[in-house]
Scaffold this active site. Structure first.
Site, short mmCIF file in Angstrom:
data_model
loop_
_atom_site.label_atom_id
_atom_site.label_comp_id
_atom_site.label_asym_id
_atom_site.label_seq_id
_atom_site.Cartn_x
_atom_site.Cartn_y
_atom_site.Cartn_z
N PHE A 142 -64.37 -82.43 4.39
CA PHE A 142 -65.01 -83.25 3.36
C PHE A 142 -64.17 -83.15 2.09
O PHE A 142 -63.94 -82.07 1.57
CB PHE A 142 -66.45 -82.80 3.05
CG PHE A 142 -67.13 -83.71 2.07
CD1 PHE A 142 -67.73 -84.88 2.50
CD2 PHE A 142 -67.13 -83.42 0.71
CE1 PHE A 142 -68.34 -85.76 1.59
CE2 PHE A 142 -67.74 -84.28 -0.20
CZ PHE A 142 -68.34 -85.44 0.25
N ASP A 230 -57.98 -77.82 -0.93
CA ASP A 230 -59.17 -78.31 -1.61
C ASP A 230 -60.11 -77.13 -1.81
O ASP A 230 -60.79 -76.70 -0.88
CB ASP A 230 -59.82 -79.43 -0.78
CG ASP A 230 -61.06 -80.00 -1.45
OD1 ASP A 230 -61.53 -79.42 -2.45
OD2 ASP A 230 -61.57 -81.03 -0.96
N LYS A 259 -66.73 -78.35 -8.44
CA LYS A 259 -68.11 -77.86 -8.41
C LYS A 259 -68.46 -76.74 -9.41
O LYS A 259 -69.14 -76.96 -10.38
CB LYS A 259 -68.48 -77.44 -6.99
CG LYS A 259 -68.61 -78.64 -6.06
CD LYS A 259 -69.20 -78.26 -4.73
CE LYS A 259 -69.69 -79.47 -3.94
NZ LYS A 259 -68.65 -80.23 -3.25
C1 LIG Z 1 -68.13 -81.48 -3.02
C2 LIG Z 1 -66.74 -81.55 -2.48
C3 LIG Z 1 -65.88 -82.62 -2.81
C4 LIG Z 1 -66.33 -83.79 -3.63
O1 LIG Z 1 -66.74 -83.45 -4.93
P1 LIG Z 1 -67.62 -84.48 -5.78
O2 LIG Z 1 -67.73 -83.83 -7.12
O3 LIG Z 1 -68.92 -84.67 -5.08
O4 LIG Z 1 -66.85 -85.75 -5.85
C5 LIG Z 1 -64.59 -82.59 -2.31
N1 LIG Z 1 -64.16 -81.56 -1.56
C6 LIG Z 1 -64.95 -80.51 -1.24
C7 LIG Z 1 -64.39 -79.39 -0.43
C8 LIG Z 1 -66.27 -80.49 -1.67
O5 LIG Z 1 -67.06 -79.47 -1.33
#
Ligand SMILES: *Cc1c(COP(=O)(O)O)cnc(C)c1O
Length: 411
Positions: A142, A230, A259
């Site tokens: 994700f 990420d 986050k």
């Molecule tokens: C939550 C998340 C995203 C996206 O972040 P948003 O602030 O919702 O756009 C991307 N990568 C990872 C690993 C995430 O947990």
């Protein structure tokens, strides 16, 4: 008809008004939260919940932390927004502190955005500056919902309604060394980057193996491509290291954050490691109106400094280990084990009943997340105490009661 003068509006009334005024992409919210303090939140009916999710790994310092509230209030009064025609002390200080905590080599740099998906957009643009276009991502990854990041995200139900997305994205099974080797070889000189979550979050808290992450480093270096981690969910102390890559000693070329970085204020960041990678994006090639504004950066700075001053990285590691061993100690037939690291955890069930368990938990005053049919995600504030975690572990058997089939008796 003034909504602000209706303090007695119940949860049900708010949810009806929500349904009449908000786009339906999130479905019906579970409840309506009105306040929070420490690791607890309260809903519009006055019911209290122990927040074991922290807004999906966002509320690093819990709710209403004095250091964060003070920093935001003071910065809001002093200077809130200036555009990137200007800078401000919090922006520079936050960038410097991030580079220091990431142990980034000289020439490294930060680009501030407003969310995770925007941090990923920055990373995608960075990889395009290699002059190549192919990106290898992992199955079940994700990376966000904007159309660039969405191309890297695995779940077909998220991607397919919006096709065509950016081309040249290949997904490989996570933690599969041979599949990664093959994909890198097939991409040849068009390989721009490999992007991986060090622990897959939305996939159900699946830890990356050190050998796999090290192989990704080795293969991308040899191919002249970038390695992007990420760390939007794993960063800022959550896993018991400032950044999850530090557990493995595998240093990426770029890292995305969001986050937990500003404790609840929207922010995103792209960190480029070393002068060569940093030089890929030059004047005019990227930007943001809000990104790096003094308010968000002051919140980020207060969050990082509080984590640092209170030893919350070490605390996250210790609390995570305590939680895992306490859950294991239940020896419950419906619990297969605990995955993850620090305070990014999944309680893995032997049956796909996570949604039922999460609903029961909410009714019992605990916020958790059924991240997968058989996995309950816990990502509490890093300030959570042993006693607070123990209160949830003590409740777990009652939340699972009647769901467990006879061991060996089948579902
Ligand atoms: C939550 C998340 C995203 C996206 O972040 P948003 O602030 O919702 O756009 C991307 N990568 C990872 C690993 C995430 O947990």
């Amino acid at each position: 008809m003034t909504p602000e003068s209706s303090p007695v509006t119940s949860t049900g009334d708010w949810l009806d008004r929500y349904a009449g005024s908000l786009l339906g992409v999130f479905g019906r919210p579970q409840t309506v939260l009105t306040r929070g303090e420490g690791c607890y939140v309260e809903d519009a009916d006055g019911k209290r919940y122990l927040d074991l999710l922290a807004g999906i790994a966002v509320n690093t310092l819990g709710h209403g932390h004095p250091a964060l509230v003070e920093a935001i209030s003071a910065q809001a009064a002093r200077l809130m927004h200036v555009s990137n025609f200007f800078t401000s002390p919090p922006q520079v200080e936050l960038a410097e502190l991030l580079l220091e905590l990431a142990e980034a080599p000289s020439g490294s740099a930060v680009f501030f955005a407003n969310s995770g998906t925007e941090a990923i957009e920055g990373a995608i643009k960075l990889t395009r500056r290699t002059g190549r276009s192919q990106i290898i991502a992992a199955e079940n990854a994700f990376h966000g919902r904007s159309t660039g990041a969405l191309a890297l995200t695995w779940k077909p139900a998220y991607r397919e309604p919006f096709a065509p997305l950016i081309p040249d994205i290949v997904h490989v099974p996570y933690n599969d060394e041979d599949a990664l080797r093959r994909a890198v070889q097939e991409a040849g000189t068009n390989l721009a980057a490999v992007i991986l979550e060090p622990i897959q979050g939305e996939a159900g808290i699946i830890p990356g193996e050190t050998a796999y992450l090290a192989l990704a480093r080795e293969l991308t270096s040899a191919a002249g491509a970038l390695l992007v981690f990420d760390e939007i969910q794993t960063g800022v102390g959550r896993t018991g290291a400032w950044f999850a890559f530090q557990h493995h000693g595998v240093v990426p070329d770029a890292m995305t954050l969001a986050k937990g970085l500003a404790g609840g204020v929207p922010i995103g960041a792209l960190v480029t490691f070393g002068a060569e990678v940093t030089a890929l994006l030059t004047h005019g090639q990227h930007g943001s109106t809000f990104g790096g504004n003094p308010l968000a950066c002051a919140a980020g700075l207060a969050t990082l400094r509080t984590v640092q001053a209170q030893g919350l990285v070490e605390h996250a590691l210790a609390m995570g280990e305590h939680l895992a061993s306490a859950v294991d100690g239940l020896a419950h037939p419906l619990i297969a084990g605990v995955r993850g690291r620090g305070l990014l955890r999944a309680i893995v069930l032997t049956q796909p009943v996570a949604a039922t368990v999460a609903a029961r938990a909410l009714a019992a005053g605990f916020i958790v997340n059924p991240v997968a049919p058989e996995a309950i995600r816990l990502a509490p504030p890093l300030i959570i105490t042993r006693a607070e975690l123990d209160s949830f572990v003590a409740a777990l058997p009652s939340l699972l009661a009647g769901l467990a089939p006879d061991p060996g008796g089948g579902a």
